[in-house]
Write an enzyme that holds these catalytic residues in place. Structure first.
Site, PDB file in Angstrom:
ATOM      1  CB  ILE A 206      -0.753  -0.180   1.244  1.00 21.52           C
ATOM      2  CG1 ILE A 206      -1.877  -1.033   1.514  1.00 21.52           C
ATOM      3  CG2 ILE A 206      -1.692   1.398   1.143  1.00 21.52           C
ATOM      4  CD1 ILE A 206      -2.739  -1.171   2.315  1.00 21.52           C
ATOM      5  CG  HIS A 207       2.980   2.575  -3.279  1.00 21.99           C
ATOM      6  ND1 HIS A 207       2.422   3.259  -4.119  1.00 21.99           N
ATOM      7  CD2 HIS A 207       2.461   1.381  -3.889  1.00 21.99           C
ATOM      8  CE1 HIS A 207       2.336   2.504  -5.204  1.00 21.99           C
ATOM      9  NE2 HIS A 207       2.112   1.103  -4.613  1.00 21.99           N
ATOM     10  N   GLY A 208       1.117   5.160  -2.032  1.00 22.22           N
ATOM     11  CA  GLY A 208       0.146   7.176  -2.761  1.00 22.22           C
ATOM     12  C   GLY A 208      -1.250   6.252  -4.013  1.00 22.22           C
TER      13      GLY A 208
END
Length: 161
Positions: free
Chosen positions: A12-14
């Site tokens: 999970i990241h931007g």
């Protein structure tokens, strides 16, 4: 209902938390990863990336398969995130009705072995073993694309291998 199964070595990241989740309108993100379960600090950091209104789950690959096959999952909009192709393959072989497998970012985290890797796209680097697993994924007949974000061109994996 699964909206997307994404392979992204950053989990999970931007791009995942904001861009894809909004684009798909998901209300659940399932991070399926056996290694992360023992790392509370990493789980807490990943949870902070998840937008309000979306419930994250951090589970093993086998538990994710059970959750995704539960009839209750049909009422939800779920994005599944794994960090390696072999995990995507295991899920794809045991969970029906996956509409799309998306390769977002893979292969740059392990930069020590870059000389052994072939670059398939700007964000995808694979070893010979990875390539074999991707061939097995293609054999599932699930649509597989390489697309970091929804506004990028939708490139089919079969065209790159």
């Amino acid at each position: 209902m699964i909206s997307l199964l994404r392979v992204d070595d950053r989990l999970i990241h931007g791009q995942v938390a904001v861009v894809w989740s909004r684009y798909l309108g998901v209300n659940r993100i399932v991070v399926a990863n056996d290694e992360i379960l023992n790392n509370e600090v990493q789980i807490m950091a990943l949870k902070m990336s998840v937008p309000e209104g979306i419930k994250p789950f951090f589970v093993s690959i086998d538990k994710a398969i059970g959750l995704l096959n539960n009839p209750k999952a049909d009422k939800l909009k779920i994005m599944v995130v794994v960090n390696k192709p072999q995990d995507a393959l295991k899920i794809a072989q045991k969970v029906p009705n996956i509409p799309l497998i998306n390769l977002g970012n893979y292969g740059r985290v392990d930069s020590e072995n870059m000389s052994e890797k072939k670059q398939l796209s700007k964000n995808i680097f694979v070893t010979a073993k990875d390539k074999q697993i991707l061939q097995e994924l293609l054999a599932t007949k699930i649509k597989i694309n390489v697309q970091p974000v929804p506004t990028d061109p939708d490139i089919q994996l079969a065209d790159l291998i």
